[in-house]
Design a protein around this motif. Structure first.
Motif, mmCIF file in Angstrom:
data_model
loop_
_atom_site.group_PDB
_atom_site.id
_atom_site.type_symbol
_atom_site.label_atom_id
_atom_site.label_comp_id
_atom_site.label_asym_id
_atom_site.label_seq_id
_atom_site.Cartn_x
_atom_site.Cartn_y
_atom_site.Cartn_z
ATOM 1 N N ASN A 126 0.798 -1.226 0.000
ATOM 2 C CA ASN A 126 0.000 0.000 0.000
ATOM 3 C C ASN A 126 0.832 1.278 0.000
ATOM 4 O O ASN A 126 0.284 2.368 -0.138
ATOM 5 N N GLY A 127 2.153 1.139 0.139
ATOM 6 C CA GLY A 127 3.035 2.305 0.179
ATOM 7 C C GLY A 127 3.165 2.842 1.589
ATOM 8 O O GLY A 127 2.178 3.254 2.190
ATOM 9 N N ILE A 128 4.372 2.833 2.115
ATOM 10 C CA ILE A 128 4.553 3.209 3.511
ATOM 11 C C ILE A 128 4.219 4.675 3.766
ATOM 12 O O ILE A 128 3.844 5.058 4.875
ATOM 13 N N ASP A 129 4.307 5.508 2.731
ATOM 14 C CA ASP A 129 3.920 6.902 2.916
ATOM 15 C C ASP A 129 2.405 7.055 3.043
ATOM 16 O O ASP A 129 1.923 8.116 3.449
ATOM 17 N N ASN A 130 1.675 6.017 2.702
ATOM 18 C CA ASN A 130 0.225 6.007 2.903
ATOM 19 C C ASN A 130 -0.152 5.329 4.214
ATOM 20 O O ASN A 130 -1.093 5.749 4.880
ATOM 21 N N THR A 131 0.603 4.285 4.575
ATOM 22 C CA THR A 131 0.275 3.524 5.781
ATOM 23 C C THR A 131 0.964 4.054 7.027
ATOM 24 O O THR A 131 0.508 3.839 8.147
ATOM 25 N N CYS A 132 2.131 4.732 6.807
ATOM 26 C CA CYS A 132 2.922 5.291 7.924
ATOM 27 C C CYS A 132 3.284 4.224 8.951
ATOM 28 O O CYS A 132 3.205 4.442 10.164
ATOM 29 N N GLY A 133 3.686 3.058 8.437
ATOM 30 C CA GLY A 133 4.049 1.962 9.319
ATOM 31 C C GLY A 133 5.492 2.039 9.800
ATOM 32 O O GLY A 133 6.218 3.010 9.532
ATOM 33 N N PHE A 134 5.916 0.989 10.485
ATOM 34 C CA PHE A 134 7.281 0.898 10.997
ATOM 35 C C PHE A 134 8.244 0.479 9.889
ATOM 36 O O PHE A 134 7.879 -0.209 8.937
ATOM 37 N N ARG A 135 9.487 0.911 10.055
ATOM 38 C CA ARG A 135 10.588 0.408 9.237
ATOM 39 C C ARG A 135 11.480 -0.446 10.131
ATOM 40 O O ARG A 135 11.641 -0.160 11.318
ATOM 41 N N PHE A 136 12.109 -1.469 9.539
ATOM 42 C CA PHE A 136 12.861 -2.451 10.315
ATOM 43 C C PHE A 136 14.278 -2.605 9.773
ATOM 44 O O PHE A 136 14.494 -2.575 8.552
ATOM 45 N N PHE A 137 15.206 -2.799 10.698
ATOM 46 C CA PHE A 137 16.609 -2.988 10.333
ATOM 47 C C PHE A 137 17.154 -4.180 11.124
ATOM 48 O O PHE A 137 17.002 -4.237 12.357
ATOM 49 N N ARG A 138 17.796 -5.105 10.413
ATOM 50 C CA ARG A 138 18.488 -6.187 11.121
ATOM 51 C C ARG A 138 19.551 -5.602 12.044
ATOM 52 O O ARG A 138 20.049 -4.494 11.820
ATOM 53 N N TYR A 139 19.920 -6.354 13.046
ATOM 54 C CA TYR A 139 20.891 -5.851 14.020
ATOM 55 C C TYR A 139 22.171 -5.391 13.339
ATOM 56 O O TYR A 139 22.713 -4.330 13.655
ATOM 57 N N GLU A 140 22.657 -6.157 12.358
ATOM 58 C CA GLU A 140 23.925 -5.809 11.719
ATOM 59 C C GLU A 140 23.816 -4.524 10.889
ATOM 60 O O GLU A 140 24.828 -3.895 10.589
ATOM 61 N N GLN A 141 22.609 -4.128 10.537
ATOM 62 C CA GLN A 141 22.401 -2.865 9.814
ATOM 63 C C GLN A 141 22.044 -1.713 10.746
ATOM 64 O O GLN A 141 22.176 -0.555 10.372
ATOM 65 N N SER A 142 21.591 -2.041 11.925
ATOM 66 C CA SER A 142 21.002 -1.034 12.814
ATOM 67 C C SER A 142 21.997 0.018 13.294
ATOM 68 O O SER A 142 21.590 1.097 13.743
ATOM 69 N N CYS A 143 23.282 -0.274 13.200
ATOM 70 C CA CYS A 143 24.275 0.692 13.679
ATOM 71 C C CYS A 143 24.169 2.021 12.936
ATOM 72 O O CYS A 143 24.393 3.091 13.522
ATOM 73 N N ILE A 144 23.808 1.972 11.664
ATOM 74 C CA ILE A 144 23.747 3.212 10.871
ATOM 75 C C ILE A 144 22.554 4.080 11.263
ATOM 76 O O ILE A 144 22.726 5.266 11.569
ATOM 77 N N PRO A 145 21.315 3.557 11.267
ATOM 78 C CA PRO A 145 20.218 4.423 11.722
ATOM 79 C C PRO A 145 20.384 4.896 13.159
ATOM 80 O O PRO A 145 20.036 6.043 13.476
ATOM 81 N N LEU A 146 20.923 4.054 14.033
ATOM 82 C CA LEU A 146 21.150 4.496 15.414
ATOM 83 C C LEU A 146 22.154 5.642 15.459
ATOM 84 O O LEU A 146 21.950 6.632 16.173
ATOM 85 N N PHE A 147 23.220 5.532 14.682
ATOM 86 C CA PHE A 147 24.231 6.587 14.633
ATOM 87 C C PHE A 147 23.631 7.888 14.132
ATOM 88 O O PHE A 147 23.875 8.966 14.699
ATOM 89 N N GLU A 148 22.830 7.824 13.081
ATOM 90 C CA GLU A 148 22.239 9.045 12.522
ATOM 91 C C GLU A 148 21.239 9.670 13.487
ATOM 92 O O GLU A 148 21.167 10.903 13.609
ATOM 93 N N LEU A 149 20.474 8.849 14.183
ATOM 94 C CA LEU A 149 19.535 9.390 15.162
ATOM 95 C C LEU A 149 20.267 10.046 16.327
ATOM 96 O O LEU A 149 19.865 11.112 16.814
ATOM 97 N N LEU A 150 21.346 9.424 16.773
ATOM 98 C CA LEU A 150 22.125 9.991 17.873
ATOM 99 C C LEU A 150 22.785 11.302 17.469
ATOM 100 O O LEU A 150 22.982 12.191 18.295
ATOM 101 N N ASN A 151 23.122 11.436 16.195
ATOM 102 C CA ASN A 151 23.807 12.637 15.726
ATOM 103 C C ASN A 151 22.872 13.812 15.478
ATOM 104 O O ASN A 151 23.302 14.965 15.513
ATOM 105 N N CYS A 152 21.594 13.522 15.190
ATOM 106 C CA CYS A 152 20.698 14.621 14.821
ATOM 107 C C CYS A 152 20.200 15.378 16.043
ATOM 108 O O CYS A 152 19.925 16.576 15.970
ATOM 109 N N THR A 153 20.075 14.715 17.178
ATOM 110 C CA THR A 153 19.607 15.392 18.381
ATOM 111 C C THR A 153 19.892 14.505 19.583
ATOM 112 O O THR A 153 20.169 13.316 19.439
ATOM 113 N N ARG A 154 19.817 15.080 20.753
ATOM 114 C CA ARG A 154 20.023 14.309 21.976
ATOM 115 C C ARG A 154 18.854 13.358 22.179
ATOM 116 O O ARG A 154 17.703 13.778 22.255
ATOM 117 N N GLN A 155 19.133 12.070 22.208
ATOM 118 C CA GLN A 155 18.085 11.076 22.365
ATOM 119 C C GLN A 155 18.006 10.623 23.820
ATOM 120 O O GLN A 155 19.028 10.467 24.484
#
Length: 280
Positions: free
Chosen positions: A194-223
């Motif tokens: 249905n297109g995630i921009d229509n459903t606004c659901g969750f996005r998922f990352f395997r543990y071995e990939q998760s380091c990148i989104p976590l790093f970017e989130l930590l860098n954009c603001t204090r979490q």
């Protein structure tokens, strides 16, 4: 119903309103007793009063709970004002959601090409007191979660049978990720279809990939969950597993005349998160 009409027809004292929010440039009635108002900004704060929603206290279109988030006009407390500019203004998403809900119930299009689904998702991020927090996902691309570990509202670790621990990020949280990072996320079948921009659901990352989104989130603001992540180990993991990403990121830092962010820390290892112990 959404029409522009003479400012003199507004059902409140315009002069009193303009003293606080600037000269009214135009107005539209978007629901009964609800007006989208554009004003000239007031120096020195050039944003104050430039994009507002005004709700009359007797409007039947929104709930008493939503009206409680409005700011009463000093000279006329029956006039409730909502700023429609600051993303993190709780009142903004409350009133937009209620307006779109009323319009949907009366077969009218949403305000500003939005959707109730997106209004609710962003409201859950900004104003969980009103919308509730994001629930733990009940489905992942690798089957239902067996366990979960909540980092923050909309940020979860989920234990799956097929992929082990995976990171789940609510739709609005991903606004702070680079486009390339967002594209690496896995989606549930419903969101793919249905297109995630229509459903606004969750996005998922395997543990071995998760380091990148976590790093970017930590860098954009204090979490609020930053203390639960071993930052040095996180950077070591990126350097070891995603050297091209690290090189490009550091090059961007240098071009911006900033220290290279991704540097190896000896003895920090690559274990950047400690999951809760398995129950016996």
């Amino acid at each position: 119903m959404k029409h522009t009409f003479p400012i003199s027809d507004l059902p409140f004292h315009v002069y009193s309103f303009e003293k606080s929010y600037g000269k009214v440039r135009s107005a539209e009635e978007v629901c009964p007793g609800i007006y989208s108002i554009w004003t000239d900004p007031i120096p020195p704060n050039r944003f104050l009063g430039s994009d507002l929603i005004v709700v009359m206290a007797d409007s039947p279109a929104v709930s008493p709970a939503a009206k409680a988030y409005g700011t009463p006009l000093e000279a006329a407390p029956e006039v409730l004002v909502y700023c429609d500019e600051d993303y993190f203004d709780k009142a903004r998403w409350v009133i937009i959601y209620e307006i779109d809900k009323y319009r949907a119930e009366h077969n009218l299009p949403p305000l500003d090409d939005g959707s109730l689904v997106e209004d609710r998702a962003r409201g859950m991020e900004v104003c969980p007191e009103y919308f509730g927090e994001f629930p733990v996902p009940t489905e992942t691309p690798w089957g239902p979660p067996l366990r979960h570990d909540r980092l923050a509202n909309g940020v979860f670790w989920l234990k799956t049978a097929d992929a082990g621990w995976v990171l789940a990020l609510a739709y609005p949280i991903c606004d702070d990720l680079l486009a390339k990072t967002v594209e690496t996320a896995a989606l549930n079948p419903y969101d793919l279809e249905n297109g995630i921009d229509n459903t606004c659901g969750f996005r998922f990352f395997r543990y071995e990939q998760s380091c990148i989104p976590l790093f970017e989130l930590l860098n954009c603001t204090r979490q609020p969950w930053s203390g639960r992540i071993n930052s040095a180990a996180l950077k070591n993991t990126i350097l070891a597993s995603f050297p091209d990403y690290a090189q490009e990121y550091n090059q961007n830092c240098i071009e911006a005349r900033q220290p290279a962010e991704l540097q190896h820390t000896p003895d920090a290892g690559t274990c950047f998160y400690s999951f809760p112990a398995e129950e016996a």
